[in-house]
Design a protein around this motif. Structure first.
Motif, PDB file in Angstrom:
ATOM      1  N   GLN A   3      -4.768 -13.212 -14.888  1.00  0.00           N
ATOM      2  CA  GLN A   3      -5.883 -13.529 -13.994  1.00  0.00           C
ATOM      3  C   GLN A   3      -5.370 -14.085 -12.667  1.00  0.00           C
ATOM      4  N   LYS A   4      -4.336 -14.914 -12.709  1.00  0.00           N
ATOM      5  CA  LYS A   4      -3.770 -15.505 -11.500  1.00  0.00           C
ATOM      6  C   LYS A   4      -3.152 -14.418 -10.610  1.00  0.00           C
ATOM      7  N   THR A   5      -2.505 -13.428 -11.230  1.00  0.00           N
ATOM      8  CA  THR A   5      -1.907 -12.315 -10.483  1.00  0.00           C
ATOM      9  C   THR A   5      -2.988 -11.490  -9.785  1.00  0.00           C
ATOM     10  N   LYS A   6      -4.096 -11.251 -10.487  1.00  0.00           N
ATOM     11  CA  LYS A   6      -5.208 -10.503  -9.891  1.00  0.00           C
ATOM     12  C   LYS A   6      -5.796 -11.258  -8.696  1.00  0.00           C
ATOM     13  N   THR A   7      -5.929 -12.550  -8.836  1.00  0.00           N
ATOM     14  CA  THR A   7      -6.480 -13.367  -7.752  1.00  0.00           C
ATOM     15  C   THR A   7      -5.572 -13.342  -6.532  1.00  0.00           C
ATOM     16  N   ILE A   8      -4.278 -13.448  -6.772  1.00  0.00           N
ATOM     17  CA  ILE A   8      -3.320 -13.396  -5.653  1.00  0.00           C
ATOM     18  C   ILE A   8      -3.349 -12.027  -4.982  1.00  0.00           C
ATOM     19  N   ALA A   9      -3.415 -10.973  -5.787  1.00  0.00           N
ATOM     20  CA  ALA A   9      -3.449  -9.611  -5.237  1.00  0.00           C
ATOM     21  C   ALA A   9      -4.712  -9.401  -4.403  1.00  0.00           C
ATOM     22  N   ARG A  10      -5.840  -9.845  -4.902  1.00  0.00           N
ATOM     23  CA  ARG A  10      -7.101  -9.703  -4.163  1.00  0.00           C
ATOM     24  C   ARG A  10      -7.052 -10.479  -2.844  1.00  0.00           C
ATOM     25  N   SER A  11      -6.529 -11.679  -2.903  1.00  0.00           N
ATOM     26  CA  SER A  11      -6.427 -12.494  -1.687  1.00  0.00           C
ATOM     27  C   SER A  11      -5.523 -11.825  -0.657  1.00  0.00           C
ATOM     28  N   ALA A  12      -4.407 -11.272  -1.115  1.00  0.00           N
ATOM     29  CA  ALA A  12      -3.488 -10.588  -0.210  1.00  0.00           C
ATOM     30  C   ALA A  12      -4.153  -9.363   0.408  1.00  0.00           C
ATOM     31  N   LEU A  13      -4.885  -8.599  -0.396  1.00  0.00           N
ATOM     32  CA  LEU A  13      -5.588  -7.422   0.132  1.00  0.00           C
ATOM     33  C   LEU A  13      -6.666  -7.809   1.140  1.00  0.00           C
ATOM     34  N   ILE A  14      -7.387  -8.874   0.878  1.00  0.00           N
ATOM     35  CA  ILE A  14      -8.419  -9.318   1.811  1.00  0.00           C
ATOM     36  C   ILE A  14      -7.795  -9.746   3.132  1.00  0.00           C
ATOM     37  N   ILE A  15      -6.709 -10.481   3.068  1.00  0.00           N
ATOM     38  CA  ILE A  15      -6.021 -10.902   4.297  1.00  0.00           C
ATOM     39  C   ILE A  15      -5.513  -9.682   5.062  1.00  0.00           C
ATOM     40  N   PHE A  16      -4.943  -8.725   4.327  1.00  0.00           N
ATOM     41  CA  PHE A  16      -4.450  -7.498   4.950  1.00  0.00           C
ATOM     42  C   PHE A  16      -5.586  -6.731   5.629  1.00  0.00           C
ATOM     43  N   LEU A  17      -6.732  -6.620   4.969  1.00  0.00           N
ATOM     44  CA  LEU A  17      -7.879  -5.919   5.549  1.00  0.00           C
ATOM     45  C   LEU A  17      -8.423  -6.633   6.785  1.00  0.00           C
ATOM     46  N   VAL A  18      -8.440  -7.952   6.744  1.00  0.00           N
ATOM     47  CA  VAL A  18      -8.900  -8.720   7.908  1.00  0.00           C
ATOM     48  C   VAL A  18      -7.980  -8.459   9.107  1.00  0.00           C
ATOM     49  N   ILE A  19      -6.683  -8.422   8.851  1.00  0.00           N
ATOM     50  CA  ILE A  19      -5.725  -8.142   9.928  1.00  0.00           C
ATOM     51  C   ILE A  19      -5.936  -6.733  10.475  1.00  0.00           C
TER      52      ILE A  19
END
Length: 71
Positions: A3-19
């Motif tokens: 679950q922690k890995t999924k949360t980190i991956a989602r956060s990274a993708l959201i940051i990437f999309l915002v950029i």
């Protein structure tokens, strides 16, 4: 742990999309400025052509261009 890995991956993708969205907005802003310049250049070109046409084509006579007249 999974679950922690999924949360980190989602956060990274959201940051990437915002950029990416920020970069796209910047590029679109630059493109609009260029488009505005091209549009103004087209307006000036069209007005110049119309002025020459209405003035009796003085450039045609000065440079011996036929300007559509087959003499």
């Amino acid at each position: 742990m999974k679950q922690k890995t999924k949360t980190i991956a989602r956060s990274a993708l959201i940051i990437f999309l915002v950029i990416l969205v920020s970069l796209m907005m910047y590029q679109i802003e630059k493109l609009q400025g260029t488009a505005r310049v091209i549009n103004y250049a087209g307006l000036v070109r069209g007005a110049t052509q119309r002025e020459i046409k209405l003035a009796g084509n003085p450039l045609c006579y000065r440079y011996d261009w036929s300007c559509g007249n087959n003499h």
